[in-house]
Enzyme design. Structure first.
Site, short mmCIF file in Angstrom:
data_model
loop_
_atom_site.label_atom_id
_atom_site.label_comp_id
_atom_site.label_asym_id
_atom_site.label_seq_id
_atom_site.Cartn_x
_atom_site.Cartn_y
_atom_site.Cartn_z
N PHE A 21 0.85 -1.19 0.00
CA PHE A 21 0.00 0.00 0.00
C PHE A 21 0.88 1.24 0.00
CE2 PHE A 21 -2.66 3.30 1.90
CZ PHE A 21 -3.81 3.17 1.14
N TYR A 55 7.94 12.04 1.08
CA TYR A 55 6.48 12.10 1.09
C TYR A 55 5.96 12.97 2.24
CZ TYR A 55 6.67 7.95 -1.98
OH TYR A 55 6.93 7.07 -2.99
N LEU A 272 -7.88 1.57 -1.89
CA LEU A 272 -8.42 0.60 -0.94
C LEU A 272 -9.55 -0.22 -1.54
CD1 LEU A 272 -8.31 2.86 2.20
CD2 LEU A 272 -7.20 0.66 1.99
N ILE A 277 -7.60 -9.47 -4.25
CA ILE A 277 -7.45 -10.05 -5.58
C ILE A 277 -7.81 -11.52 -5.46
CG2 ILE A 277 -5.84 -10.55 -7.46
CD1 ILE A 277 -4.22 -8.16 -6.55
#
Length: 318
Positions: A21, A55, A272, A277
């Site tokens: 993520f 970031y 999200l 999967i």
């Protein structure tokens, strides 16, 4: 499949979850949003979190992780956290202090993976993007092999479990791999990789050398102003992807993610909505070939602000 139990082994013996993520926040959102989405992502089953010094979200991400550990939702050993060394800290004497700065923000004892974010050095200082009076980036020159030796020392000190690189081309990887006295090979190379930029040759090179390819921008990247050409095609609008999504009764995003996973690539996701999967969903070899053929060597994050840097990585074929 979700990211709970699916990992691949790195060349140093550690394991990395195949689905990560991403915690970079779009400029229009407050950085504090990173805490909220990280907590939601942990609840959704993510264990692999990708961040970076530049970031400016590591304090928020660290807070989210610590809160979820404190309330028993997860354990530190079940979290795989990646940080990255920014371009202003590529001088070897700055590497450890930069990692320690990230750890202080995170309030964690170690990161699971530490990457050289870009192979291009910028002038050290307090500004992440130092510029001259004309607004031009202030480039610097650093021997990447010396930077790598400092990264190796961070691993030896236990501050990073694994070390790797990001946005390196083949020539730059070879420079590290061929370094006299190399102690640890990079475990991975994190690069932009998607249906329009499938990185086939770089992937083959990395596999040959035991290096995992980690892909960002798998769904075509968030369309950051200033970084991404707003006229570039939207990957998820690709007609072939849409028709294949109908065939497999999946979303286009899940087809795009599955394609990369079946190629042996670790994928980073920022949505999200796509955290699960289906384990039993597999693309046929014929459909994999159809998706491979969508490649057009289109780079969304072209790194134009770095053009002219002697170590600019995107001029080589791969």
């Amino acid at each position: 499949m979700n990211s709970k139990c699916h990992c691949v082994k790195l060349n140093d013996g550690h394991f990395i979850p195949v689905l990560g993520f991403g915690t970079a926040m779009p400029s229009e959102l407050p950085k504090s949003k990173a805490k909220e989405v990280t907590k939601i992502a942990i609840d959704a089953g993510f264990h692999h979190f990708d961040s970076a010094f530049v970031y400016n979200t590591e304090d928020h991400v660290g807070e989210a992780i610590r809160e979820k550990i404190a309330n028993g939702t997860t354990r530190r050993e079940d979290i795989f956290y990646t940080s990255k060394l920014w371009c202003t800290s590529l001088h070897p004497e700055l590497v450890r202090s930069s990692l320690e700065c990230s750890l202080k923000k995170l309030q964690l004892d170690y990161v699971d993976l530490y990457l050289i974010h870009f192979p291009m050095a910028l002038k050290p200082g307090d500004e992440n993007f130092p510029v001259d009076e004309h607004g031009k980036l202030l480039f610097d020159t650093v021997d990447l092999c010396a930077t790598w030796e400092a990264m190796e020392k961070c691993k030896d000190a236990g501050l990073a479990k694994s070390i790797g690189v990001s946005n390196f081309n083949r020539r730059q990887l070879e420079k590290i791999l061929n370094k006299p006295g190399l102690k640890y090979k990079p475990v991975c190379n994190q690069v932009e990789c998607h249906l329009y930029l499938n990185q086939m040759k770089l992937l083959d090179f990395c596999k040959t050398n035991g290096i995992i390819l980690v892909a960002y921008g798998v769904l075509g990247t968030q369309r950051y102003n200033g970084w991404v050409d707003q006229n570039s095609p939207v990957l998820l609008n690709e007609p072939v992807l849409s028709s294949m999504a109908k065939k497999y009764n999946q979303t286009p995003a899940l087809i795009a993610l599955r394609h990369q996973l079946q190629r042996g690539i670790v994928v980073l996701n920022t949505s999200l909505k796509e955290e699960r999967i289906k384990e039993n969903m597999k693309l046929s070899p014929e459909d994999m070939k159809v998706l491979d053929d969508l490649n057009r060597n289109l780079r969304y994050i072209a790194g134009g602000i770095f053009e002219g840097h002697p170590n600019f990585p995107f001029l080589d074929e791969y």
